[in-house]
Design a protein around this motif. Structure first.
Motif, PDB file in Angstrom:
ATOM      1  N   ASN A  41      47.081  45.243  34.324  1.00  0.00           N
ATOM      2  CA  ASN A  41      45.815  45.269  35.055  1.00  0.00           C
ATOM      3  C   ASN A  41      44.795  44.416  34.300  1.00  0.00           C
ATOM      4  O   ASN A  41      44.915  44.215  33.101  1.00  0.00           O
ATOM      5  CB  ASN A  41      45.325  46.708  35.256  1.00  0.00           C
ATOM      6  CG  ASN A  41      45.059  47.451  33.969  1.00  0.00           C
ATOM      7  OD1 ASN A  41      45.784  47.312  32.977  1.00  0.00           O
ATOM      8  ND2 ASN A  41      44.032  48.276  33.959  1.00  0.00           N
ATOM      9  N   HIS A  42      43.814  43.891  35.027  1.00  0.00           N
ATOM     10  CA  HIS A  42      42.862  42.955  34.427  1.00  0.00           C
ATOM     11  C   HIS A  42      41.446  43.379  34.804  1.00  0.00           C
ATOM     12  O   HIS A  42      40.928  43.008  35.840  1.00  0.00           O
ATOM     13  CB  HIS A  42      43.167  41.551  34.937  1.00  0.00           C
ATOM     14  CG  HIS A  42      42.578  40.453  34.115  1.00  0.00           C
ATOM     15  ND1 HIS A  42      42.024  40.633  32.868  1.00  0.00           N
ATOM     16  CD2 HIS A  42      42.478  39.121  34.364  1.00  0.00           C
ATOM     17  CE1 HIS A  42      41.617  39.467  32.400  1.00  0.00           C
ATOM     18  NE2 HIS A  42      41.877  38.536  33.296  1.00  0.00           N
ATOM     19  N   GLN A  43      40.824  44.182  33.922  1.00  0.00           N
ATOM     20  CA  GLN A  43      39.500  44.731  34.191  1.00  0.00           C
ATOM     21  C   GLN A  43      38.369  43.855  33.690  1.00  0.00           C
ATOM     22  O   GLN A  43      37.290  43.851  34.261  1.00  0.00           O
ATOM     23  CB  GLN A  43      39.350  46.088  33.492  1.00  0.00           C
ATOM     24  CG  GLN A  43      40.419  47.082  33.842  1.00  0.00           C
ATOM     25  CD  GLN A  43      40.284  48.311  32.973  1.00  0.00           C
ATOM     26  OE1 GLN A  43      39.457  49.154  33.252  1.00  0.00           O
ATOM     27  NE2 GLN A  43      41.078  48.398  31.928  1.00  0.00           N
ATOM     28  N   GLY A 119      45.606  38.580  39.869  1.00  0.00           N
ATOM     29  CA  GLY A 119      45.163  37.201  39.958  1.00  0.00           C
ATOM     30  C   GLY A 119      43.780  36.928  39.407  1.00  0.00           C
ATOM     31  O   GLY A 119      43.430  35.804  39.120  1.00  0.00           O
ATOM     32  N   THR A 120      42.985  37.941  39.212  1.00  0.00           N
ATOM     33  CA  THR A 120      41.636  37.753  38.683  1.00  0.00           C
ATOM     34  C   THR A 120      41.145  39.076  38.093  1.00  0.00           C
ATOM     35  O   THR A 120      41.728  40.119  38.361  1.00  0.00           O
ATOM     36  CB  THR A 120      40.677  37.257  39.791  1.00  0.00           C
ATOM     37  OG1 THR A 120      39.454  36.846  39.197  1.00  0.00           O
ATOM     38  CG2 THR A 120      40.406  38.330  40.823  1.00  0.00           C
ATOM     39  N   GLY A 125      37.447  49.330  39.372  1.00  0.00           N
ATOM     40  CA  GLY A 125      38.216  50.569  39.279  1.00  0.00           C
ATOM     41  C   GLY A 125      39.300  50.642  40.345  1.00  0.00           C
ATOM     42  O   GLY A 125      40.181  51.476  40.277  1.00  0.00           O
ATOM     43  N   ASN A 126      39.236  49.749  41.321  1.00  0.00           N
ATOM     44  CA  ASN A 126      40.271  49.680  42.355  1.00  0.00           C
ATOM     45  C   ASN A 126      41.245  48.558  42.019  1.00  0.00           C
ATOM     46  O   ASN A 126      40.866  47.559  41.418  1.00  0.00           O
ATOM     47  CB  ASN A 126      39.642  49.391  43.732  1.00  0.00           C
ATOM     48  CG  ASN A 126      38.690  50.478  44.149  1.00  0.00           C
ATOM     49  OD1 ASN A 126      38.969  51.667  43.983  1.00  0.00           O
ATOM     50  ND2 ASN A 126      37.535  50.088  44.677  1.00  0.00           N
ATOM     51  N   ILE A 127      42.472  48.725  42.438  1.00  0.00           N
ATOM     52  CA  ILE A 127      43.480  47.692  42.201  1.00  0.00           C
ATOM     53  C   ILE A 127      43.465  46.730  43.377  1.00  0.00           C
ATOM     54  O   ILE A 127      43.514  47.137  44.532  1.00  0.00           O
ATOM     55  CB  ILE A 127      44.877  48.324  42.029  1.00  0.00           C
ATOM     56  CG1 ILE A 127      44.890  49.194  40.771  1.00  0.00           C
ATOM     57  CG2 ILE A 127      45.950  47.255  41.951  1.00  0.00           C
ATOM     58  CD1 ILE A 127      46.192  49.925  40.533  1.00  0.00           C
ATOM     59  N   LEU A 146      57.904  44.750  33.116  1.00  0.00           N
ATOM     60  CA  LEU A 146      57.362  45.770  32.223  1.00  0.00           C
ATOM     61  C   LEU A 146      55.876  45.960  32.527  1.00  0.00           C
ATOM     62  O   LEU A 146      55.075  45.055  32.288  1.00  0.00           O
ATOM     63  CB  LEU A 146      57.546  45.353  30.762  1.00  0.00           C
ATOM     64  CG  LEU A 146      56.972  46.298  29.709  1.00  0.00           C
ATOM     65  CD1 LEU A 146      57.640  47.666  29.759  1.00  0.00           C
ATOM     66  CD2 LEU A 146      57.113  45.696  28.325  1.00  0.00           C
ATOM     67  N   PRO A 147      55.491  47.104  33.103  1.00  0.00           N
ATOM     68  CA  PRO A 147      54.066  47.328  33.369  1.00  0.00           C
ATOM     69  C   PRO A 147      53.308  47.652  32.079  1.00  0.00           C
ATOM     70  O   PRO A 147      53.808  48.368  31.215  1.00  0.00           O
ATOM     71  CB  PRO A 147      54.064  48.523  34.317  1.00  0.00           C
ATOM     72  CG  PRO A 147      55.380  49.188  34.130  1.00  0.00           C
ATOM     73  CD  PRO A 147      56.340  48.169  33.590  1.00  0.00           C
ATOM     74  N   VAL A 148      52.111  47.097  31.969  1.00  0.00           N
ATOM     75  CA  VAL A 148      51.206  47.388  30.861  1.00  0.00           C
ATOM     76  C   VAL A 148      49.854  47.741  31.480  1.00  0.00           C
ATOM     77  O   VAL A 148      49.352  47.009  32.330  1.00  0.00           O
ATOM     78  CB  VAL A 148      51.070  46.188  29.903  1.00  0.00           C
ATOM     79  CG1 VAL A 148      49.955  46.407  28.897  1.00  0.00           C
ATOM     80  CG2 VAL A 148      52.384  45.931  29.177  1.00  0.00           C
ATOM     81  N   VAL A 149      49.302  48.867  31.047  1.00  0.00           N
ATOM     82  CA  VAL A 149      48.057  49.353  31.643  1.00  0.00           C
ATOM     83  C   VAL A 149      47.008  49.562  30.557  1.00  0.00           C
ATOM     84  O   VAL A 149      47.255  50.252  29.565  1.00  0.00           O
ATOM     85  CB  VAL A 149      48.293  50.679  32.404  1.00  0.00           C
ATOM     86  CG1 VAL A 149      46.994  51.185  33.014  1.00  0.00           C
ATOM     87  CG2 VAL A 149      49.367  50.511  33.458  1.00  0.00           C
ATOM     88  N   PHE A 150      45.841  48.953  30.772  1.00  0.00           N
ATOM     89  CA  PHE A 150      44.686  49.182  29.904  1.00  0.00           C
ATOM     90  C   PHE A 150      43.893  50.333  30.515  1.00  0.00           C
ATOM     91  O   PHE A 150      43.591  50.310  31.713  1.00  0.00           O
ATOM     92  CB  PHE A 150      43.781  47.943  29.853  1.00  0.00           C
ATOM     93  CG  PHE A 150      44.381  46.777  29.126  1.00  0.00           C
ATOM     94  CD1 PHE A 150      44.135  46.586  27.781  1.00  0.00           C
ATOM     95  CD2 PHE A 150      45.182  45.868  29.796  1.00  0.00           C
ATOM     96  CE1 PHE A 150      44.685  45.506  27.109  1.00  0.00           C
ATOM     97  CE2 PHE A 150      45.736  44.785  29.134  1.00  0.00           C
ATOM     98  CZ  PHE A 150      45.484  44.602  27.791  1.00  0.00           C
ATOM     99  N   SER A 151      43.552  51.328  29.702  1.00  0.00           N
ATOM    100  CA  SER A 151      42.737  52.426  30.218  1.00  0.00           C
ATOM    101  C   SER A 151      41.344  51.898  30.573  1.00  0.00           C
ATOM    102  O   SER A 151      40.950  50.818  30.161  1.00  0.00           O
ATOM    103  CB  SER A 151      42.645  53.558  29.188  1.00  0.00           C
ATOM    104  OG  SER A 151      41.958  53.132  28.025  1.00  0.00           O
TER     105      SER A 151
END
Length: 172
Positions: A41-43, A119-120, A125-127, A146-151
């Motif tokens: 994810n890219h916050q 993509g950006t 808070g929504n995907i 391999l999923p990687v998730v940033f809190s």
């Protein structure tokens, strides 16, 4: 790959300077010596600091980035020297060709490819809907995803442009 490890070593100190701490969960998945497609994810731009923090665990890894970042000097030059894969998001045929060219090398040399499938950056808070490229590459190369998730970054207020020290968990 050595260039990006050097960049990581230098940039890891930025987190400490701004009061960020990173906790990595699932390290055993990232440290496997195997080719895979990492989808994360890219916050915020802070994700890059988190990526630098865990880079030594991953060892051989490259990142897919939009070509516009190449022109953000001196970052773009440094990213190019580190072997990032720059894609033209406005030209899907060209982007696909660039990714396909890298796919053989990734599988051959057991390199992880880091992709932000939204993509950006997305700090709502929504995907956002995922771009399909990462998954097409994984299927074509027959490598795992391999999923990687940033809190969530509770310490970052994008509306007020305020930032406090804090901790984020990176889970794989």
């Amino acid at each position: 790959m050595k260039t990006i490890s050097l960049a990581s070593a230098l940039c890891r100190h930025i987190s400490g300077l701004v009061g960020l701490k990173w906790e990595l969960r699932g390290q055993e998945y990232l440290e496997k010596e195997q080719a895979c497609i990492i989808v994360a994810n890219h916050q915020s731009s802070l994700d890059i600091l988190g990526m630098f923090d865990i880079w030594p665990v991953m060892d051989k890894c490259t990142v897919v980035a939009k070509k516009e970042l190449f022109y953000a000097w001196p970052f773009g030059l440094a990213a190019w020297l580190c072997g990032l894969i720059f894609i033209d998001r406005l030209n899907s045929d060209k982007a696909r060709a660039t990714i396909n060219k890298a796919t053989t090398l990734i599988k051959e040399k057991k390199i992880k490819m880091w992709v932000f499938p939204e993509g950006t950056r997305n700090n709502t808070g929504n995907i956002l809907p995922f771009k399909k490229g990462a998954f097409h590459v994984a299927i074509a190369a027959q490598v795992p995803v391999l999923p990687v998730v940033f809190s969530s970054y509770y310490f970052l207020d994008n509306n007020k442009r305020e930032f406090e020290s804090g901790q984020s968990t990176i889970s794989s």
